[in-house]
Scaffold this active site. Structure first.
Site, mmCIF file in Angstrom:
data_model
loop_
_atom_site.group_PDB
_atom_site.id
_atom_site.type_symbol
_atom_site.label_atom_id
_atom_site.label_comp_id
_atom_site.label_asym_id
_atom_site.label_seq_id
_atom_site.Cartn_x
_atom_site.Cartn_y
_atom_site.Cartn_z
ATOM 1 N N ASP A 78 14.379 -0.635 0.358
ATOM 2 C CA ASP A 78 13.336 -1.164 -0.526
ATOM 3 C C ASP A 78 11.951 -0.891 0.038
ATOM 4 O OD1 ASP A 78 14.011 -3.136 1.541
ATOM 5 O OD2 ASP A 78 12.567 -4.433 0.550
ATOM 6 N N ASP A 115 7.420 3.319 4.460
ATOM 7 C CA ASP A 115 8.083 2.126 4.992
ATOM 8 C C ASP A 115 8.999 1.598 3.893
ATOM 9 O OD1 ASP A 115 8.804 -0.317 6.060
ATOM 10 O OD2 ASP A 115 6.835 -1.238 5.813
ATOM 11 N N GLU A 145 14.417 -5.965 2.517
ATOM 12 C CA GLU A 145 13.856 -6.297 3.828
ATOM 13 C C GLU A 145 12.462 -6.867 3.693
ATOM 14 O OE1 GLU A 145 11.488 -5.313 7.540
ATOM 15 O OE2 GLU A 145 11.204 -4.695 5.460
ATOM 16 N N ASP A 169 12.343 1.984 11.533
ATOM 17 C CA ASP A 169 11.327 1.271 10.744
ATOM 18 C C ASP A 169 10.040 1.074 11.533
ATOM 19 O OD1 ASP A 169 10.246 -0.053 8.609
ATOM 20 O OD2 ASP A 169 11.343 -1.918 8.892
ATOM 21 N N HIS A 474 2.015 -1.081 3.039
ATOM 22 C CA HIS A 474 1.916 -2.247 2.151
ATOM 23 C C HIS A 474 0.630 -2.237 1.337
ATOM 24 C CE1 HIS A 474 4.875 -4.829 4.792
ATOM 25 N NE2 HIS A 474 5.351 -3.626 4.480
#
Length: 503
Positions: A78, A115, A145, A169, A474
């Site tokens: 995800d 990510d 996650e 990650d 993000h």
């Protein structure tokens, strides 16, 4: 021809581009999970897809590596799906719009999902290859996650043979992660009541803060960047005390683990105070901009009078603006909501006493949303000390209760503790030194990784985390360094070819 088809390693970028064509934001993972299952089935690889859509794919060792211990490769499928305000891409249904700029891959108007899409791409390239030496590979790809590691919590790993896990990650090449913080989510709900006010006596006004850098709530929480939700709350509380504004609605942020860049509120104010309110917001903008300085120089705060249509567009069916009155949140509820928002902590709470520069405990108000009869604040809480995390959650619950609100703690997960004796860590250090003639950086991070949860499921699990260079994860500015992807791929291949059992 794909946008990335000319890049090396070709197989890695091929699969990364395929992944980017499949919407896979947290909570929207069935399609990407089914793609992974079909990939494995079409190649005759052993594959397990569970009810949550976690996927495990196993590939047996190549010739000469049959006696080596299995290696677990792990990442999550995800991504944090966020976009710029003017972007009209539906990230639940449409593919990402990839492009290359200055040696980096980006997505037009949205986050990229490097990510952790790059982990999935590395894994698929390895599973598909016929000319790469490796021990038995046990690839573990988890779901959700980014919203609390739900996939890692529920996955069954009892069938795995490996006791050495390489997490893919990490977002900085040449840095090997050896431990990380645990965390939790805290949702605060403030009940609100509504009333109607005479349209002739008040004016609807939109107050918006924007222009902030945002960022990852673990990796960048210590950089002093502005949190749009908190700054909006500060401005609104001051305006409420001075001019008696009442909220119609309030919202900001897109994910609780991302520092929000923008937030807005639609309010009503007595028509006699309109000019004073506009001046107050401008003064607040100047004051906050001075406080933020170069850490977040793009900050802006705007107060604009709205027309009747704009007011209607900003109201849901429950908060209509029809007739001769406007339905808004009443004075007591407005005060309660803003008091709660401003009393709850945000940002760095404590630094590590043992590791200089490492955040020990923090929280981030990532999302404000208006849901029916509640204003809701969603926080990501992190700490490398479980007791500190629990204490902070308790503190938030108490503050919320004193403000007439309710706090719910969910999706708590443990940290990943540093392991003094780690043969895997020693091996990846040796490989790095052989390749580059220098030692890699060993680092503990404040962001969360799934290693702690997975280690609780496999006794004696030995973990490290590596990855290529990424920036602005993000956020809609997220990018992935092309050259770093290739170097990290070569590093990973050397690790897999290394006789780890000899360490």
């Amino acid at each position: 021809m794909g946008v990335l088809s000319h890049l090396q390693p070709q197989s890695v970028f091929h699969y990364f581009e395929e992944i980017c064509q499949i919407p896979h934001g947290s909570g929207n993972v069935k399609q990407i999970s089914d793609y992974l299952k079909q990939f494995a089935d079409s190649r005759g690889l052993e594959c397990i897809q569970d009810e949550m859509f976690n996927v495990i794919i196993i590939k047996e060792a190549t010739q000469g590596y049959e006696e080596e211990e299995a290696i677990i490769l792990q990442g999550h499928m995800d991504m944090v799906a966020v976009k710029k305000p003017d972007c009209d891409i539906d990230m639940t249904k449409e593919p990402l719009q990839l492009y290359i700029e200055d040696g980096r891959i980006r997505a037009g108007g949205t986050s990229l999902g490097g990510d952790d899409g790059i982990a999935v791409a590395y894994a698929l390239a390895l599973l598909d290859a016929q000319d790469i030496s490796h021990p038995r590979l046990e690839v573990v790809l988890t779901v959700d996650e980014e919203t609390g590691m739900e996939g890692a919590k529920e996955i069954d790993l009892s069938m795995l043979r490996g006791r050495r896990l390489i997490n893919l990650d990490q977002e900085e090449e040449g840095v090997i992660i050896t431990s990380c913080a645990g965390g939790a989510r805290v949702d605060v709900s403030v009940p609100v009541c509504t009333e109607r006010v005479d349209r002739e006596s008040v004016q609807a006004v939109n107050i918006q803060v924007s222009g902030l850098m945002g960022g990852h709530s673990g990796m960048e929480i210590h950089k002093g960047r502005g949190n749009a939700n908190c700054l909006l709350g500060r401005i609104l509380k001051g305006a409420s005390e001075r001019f008696g504004i009442r909220l119609i609605t309030m919202y900001g942020g897109q994910a609780d683990n991302a520092i929000p860049r923008e937030a807005s509120a639609l309010v009503v104010v007595d028509i006699t105070h309109i000019n004073e309110l506009i001046s107050y917001v401008k003064d607040s903008e100047n004051s906050i901009r001075q406080e933020l300085g170069d850490r977040d120089a793009g900050f802006t705060a705007v107060c604009e009078v709205t027309d009747e249509q704009a007011v209607s567009d900003g109201c849901s069916a429950e908060y209509d603006c029809s007739g001769n009155s406007i339905k808004c949140i009443d004075e007591a509820s407005t005060d309660r909501a803003l008091n709660c928002l401003c009393k709850l902590p945000n940002g760095v709470i404590a630094m590590s006493p043992d590791l200089e520069g490492l955040v020990q405990t923090s929280l981030n108000l990532g999302v404000i949303a208006h849901k029916e009869d509640d204003l809701c604040y969603s926080y990501a809480v992190r700490s490398s000390v479980n007791e500190d995390r629990e204490r902070l959650c308790e503190q938030m619950t108490e503050i919320a209760a004193r403000s007439g609100a309710k706090a719910q703690v969910r999706n708590a997960y443990p940290g990943w503790a540093y392991r003094k004796d780690s043969p895997l860590r020693e091996a990846v250090i040796q490989v790095y030194e052989q390749m580059y003639g220098k030692k890699p950086v060993l680092q503990a991070i404040h962001a969360g990784l799934e290693c702690g949860i997975l280690a609780s499921k496999i006794e004696g699990l030995d973990c490290v985390s590596i990855g290529p260079d990424m920036a602005d994860v993000h956020t809609a500015e997220e990018s992935l360094d092309i050259a770093s992807v290739q170097r990290t791929w070569e590093y990973l291949l050397h690790i897999l070819a290394y006789r780890l059992d000899s360490v």
